[in-house]
Design an enzyme around this catalytic site. Structure first.
Site, short mmCIF file in Angstrom:
data_model
loop_
_atom_site.label_atom_id
_atom_site.label_comp_id
_atom_site.label_asym_id
_atom_site.label_seq_id
_atom_site.Cartn_x
_atom_site.Cartn_y
_atom_site.Cartn_z
NE ARG B 50 2.54 -0.26 3.49
CZ ARG B 50 2.06 -0.84 4.58
NH1 ARG B 50 2.76 -0.91 5.70
NH2 ARG B 50 0.84 -1.35 4.59
CB CYS B 84 1.94 -3.68 -0.48
SG CYS B 84 1.62 -1.93 -0.12
CB THR B 86 1.27 1.97 -1.35
OG1 THR B 86 -0.15 1.92 -1.53
CG2 THR B 86 1.70 3.38 -1.07
CB THR B 126 -3.19 3.99 -1.10
OG1 THR B 126 -1.98 4.04 -1.88
CG2 THR B 126 -3.40 2.59 -0.57
CE LYS B 165 -3.89 -1.07 4.61
NZ LYS B 165 -2.95 -2.17 4.38
CB CYS B 195 -5.12 -0.72 -3.00
SG CYS B 195 -5.03 -1.12 -1.23
#
Lengths: 231, 231
Positions: B50, B84, B86, B126, B165, B195
């Site tokens: 994203r 999520c 974003t 983010t 991640k 986030c």
């Protein structure tokens, strides 16, 4: 768009499904989101109790499970696994109804038991998994010795499983450790965690001594990752 | 068969999706499997990054997300949420394309921020969530003061998110704590974990001092449980 997607028929119970999800994440070597295994997870927990159906003439879960398998197929799953040992009583039926590949938790667990090379195999599972002989028949067909809890002990195993389902993890663990110890006293060299709640109940014990256990959830996750990587 | 099912558009990343699943289980008072919230979870992680799309002209994730929303609808979801922050840049677009109800994580988080009654609101998110002003505009519209990391600090926030991640939790936590401390030094009285990786990165810190944080995952789970219980 992902070509292959593993579908998980879960919700039996939700905590066991979440444990399976975590194991997929942990066992996948991935350095970014996109490298993880594509999963579709059905955690719709209104599937009638499997043990009650098999042992107490309770409502049949088969039609509801068929429906949720169909849901996973409609969403794009190309290979389906079931996050519940007892539900494998209906595995052949569901496999026949399904349009896609299905992998069995009993198969993956027995494969791992054979690999371990031990003679005396204990089982911690629901009353219904014991009564239907899902594991016993397969273990004995391998020429191995099947060891189950005493009648009184099995009552505590079952109590422990339902305690976890109601959120009482500590009490569940206390009861299950006692039965694990009894299986070892009865001579079990390796113990199948043959109900997907049990790896949660005995999480700390498994961490300390993983070679003593065969975790049915873990064996099926490995088998599904293998399937994904070769298809 | 469940009448209402919450669908989770996840996989961005899988660990954040699993965290959301666990929060559903933890927040539902349930004494048996059947009392839990019915969930369908799409954790198909090949959705293009994203942040890279928004800030670096990367591949557009919208079409893939639309497809996975459709998959959830086809499987029976009647209300869809996105795991999520974003990705909420495309929320209105996805909501327009969807046949079912969708609940926004930005809405549920801002509602909780307002409830807390603090003036100075920090954000850990983010680069793309910052750049698109997803939270900033809404916070300032409430007459509250928006506090973001310094430019250098934001680089470490982003590094921490990508470390999680890639499975490097400890390093991720170390970096994020530093930025959390800087936001507090800049005057933040409450910090939005904006986030879905951040509540995992700061799990221990949240446990110790939950009143300092607004966990976007948790607010959306609460809002989805409310929706389920009133529909």
């Amino acid at each position: 768009m992902a070509k292959n997607v593993i579908g998980i028929l879960g919700g039996m119970g939700p905590a066991a499904t979440a444990d399976m999800f975590q194991k997929f994440i942990r066992l996948t070597p991935a350095d970014c989101d996109q490298a993880h295994i594509p999963l579709l997870i059905s955690s719709i927990p209104d599937i009638p109790d499997r043990t009650r159906c098999i042992l107490a003439n309770g409502e049949d879960p088969a039609i509801v499970m068929e429906n949720y398998v169909k849901g996973l197929e409609n969403a794009g799953a190309t290979c389906i696994i079931i996050a519940c040992n007892t539900a494998h009583y209906w595995f052949d039926h569901l496999k026949q109804k399904s349009r896609v590949e299905m992998l069995s938790m009993i198969d993956s667990t027995i494969d791992e038991v054979v690999k371990r090379g031990k003679q005396r195999v204990g089982l911690l599972a629901t009353d219904a998994t014991l009564a239907t002989g899902l594991y016993q028949k397969r273990i004995e067909a391998q020429g191995l010795t099947f060891i189950r809890p005493t009648e009184l002990g099995q009552k505590e195993v079952m109590e422990s499983i339902y305690l976890l389902k109601s959120g009482e993890t500590d009490k569940a663990t206390e009861l299950m450790i006692k039965q694990r110890d009894e299986l070892i006293q009865l001579g079990a060299e390796v113990i199948i965690l043959g109900c997907t709640e049990v790896p949660i109940i005995l999480a700390r014990e498994i961490e300390q001594e993983s070679e003593r256990y065969v975790d049915s959830t873990l064996t099926l996750v490995r088998s599904a990752i293998d399937w994904y990587q070769t298809h």
